[in-house]
Design a protein around this motif. Structure first.
Motif, PDB file in Angstrom:
ATOM      1  N   ASP A  95       0.838  -1.195   0.000  1.00 10.02           N
ATOM      2  CA  ASP A  95       0.000   0.000   0.000  1.00 10.02           C
ATOM      3  C   ASP A  95       0.878   1.252   0.000  1.00 10.02           C
ATOM      4  OD1 ASP A  95       0.846   0.464   2.644  1.00 10.02           O
ATOM      5  OD2 ASP A  95      -1.068  -0.107   3.528  1.00 10.02           O
ATOM      6  N   LYS A  96       0.245   2.393   0.096  1.00 10.54           N
ATOM      7  CA  LYS A  96       0.950   3.679   0.045  1.00 10.54           C
ATOM      8  C   LYS A  96       1.986   3.813   1.155  1.00 10.54           C
ATOM      9  CE  LYS A  96      -0.077   8.603  -0.257  1.00 10.54           C
ATOM     10  NZ  LYS A  96      -1.157   9.594  -0.274  1.00 10.54           N
ATOM     11  N   ASN A  97       1.724   3.186   2.311  1.00 11.31           N
ATOM     12  CA  ASN A  97       2.642   3.229   3.451  1.00 11.31           C
ATOM     13  C   ASN A  97       3.654   2.094   3.432  1.00 11.31           C
ATOM     14  OD1 ASN A  97       1.378   5.513   4.530  1.00 11.31           O
ATOM     15  ND2 ASN A  97      -0.161   4.229   5.533  1.00 11.31           N
ATOM     16  N   ASP A  98       3.740   1.398   2.320  1.00 10.98           N
ATOM     17  CA  ASP A  98       4.678   0.295   2.140  1.00 10.98           C
ATOM     18  C   ASP A  98       4.362  -0.920   3.009  1.00 10.98           C
ATOM     19  OD1 ASP A  98       6.622  -0.310   0.302  1.00 10.98           O
ATOM     20  OD2 ASP A  98       8.281   0.053   1.689  1.00 10.98           O
ATOM     21  N   GLN A  99       3.088  -1.065   3.397  1.00 12.09           N
ATOM     22  CA  GLN A  99       2.655  -2.273   4.111  1.00 12.09           C
ATOM     23  C   GLN A  99       2.484  -3.394   3.087  1.00 12.09           C
ATOM     24  OE1 GLN A  99       2.392  -2.978   7.204  1.00 12.09           O
ATOM     25  NE2 GLN A  99       2.364  -1.007   8.212  1.00 12.09           N
TER      26      GLN A  99
END
Length: 135
Positions: free
Chosen positions: A43-47
């Protein structure tokens, strides 16, 4: 050839066993056909998000005797794969016991809690086209 997959579960089972049956069939399908899983993503948060299946897998319902009948008939068709989850799995304590019980059984001795059909759309529809969605 367009491939299709459906899971068919006995709606008379307790809700927890319905969920367990569907999830186990999904895991078995993923093991047998890893190509149906999409790539891992972030995702956008690098999860991290592991890949999920990239084909729809509707969950249908049928009475236990109908599931047993579909299992028996579909296993005789070329080009359709049947993955089964039987009541033996609910009566044992470990996988070795499960394997031993299955080796002592024929499909006529087993009660099928659910099955997964995977194959050509036409063949899967032949067995599942008239079955309603599990709701």
């Amino acid at each position: 050839m367009k491939m299709k997959c459906v899971v068919i579960v006995d709606p008379e089972l307790p809700i927890g066993l319905v969920a367990n049956t569907a999830s186990i069939l999904g895991c078995s399908l993923g093991k047998a056909h890893p190509e149906i899983n999409g790539e891992d993503t972030f995702d956008k948060n690098d999860q991290f998000y592991p890949g999920i299946v990239n084909i729809p897998i509707p969950i249908l319902k049928a009475a236990s005797n109908k599931i047993n009948e579909i299992h028996r008939q579909a296993n005789q068709y070329e080009g359709i794969e049947v993955i089964s989850f039987v009541d033996v799995a609910q009566r044992v304590n470990n996988y070795e016991e499960y394997k031993a019980k299955l080796k002592q059984s024929t499909d006529a001795d087993l009660n099928f809690l659910g099955i997964c059909l995977y194959g050509s759309e036409k063949k899967v529809n032949h067995f599942s086209g008239s079955l309603p969605m599990l709701r």
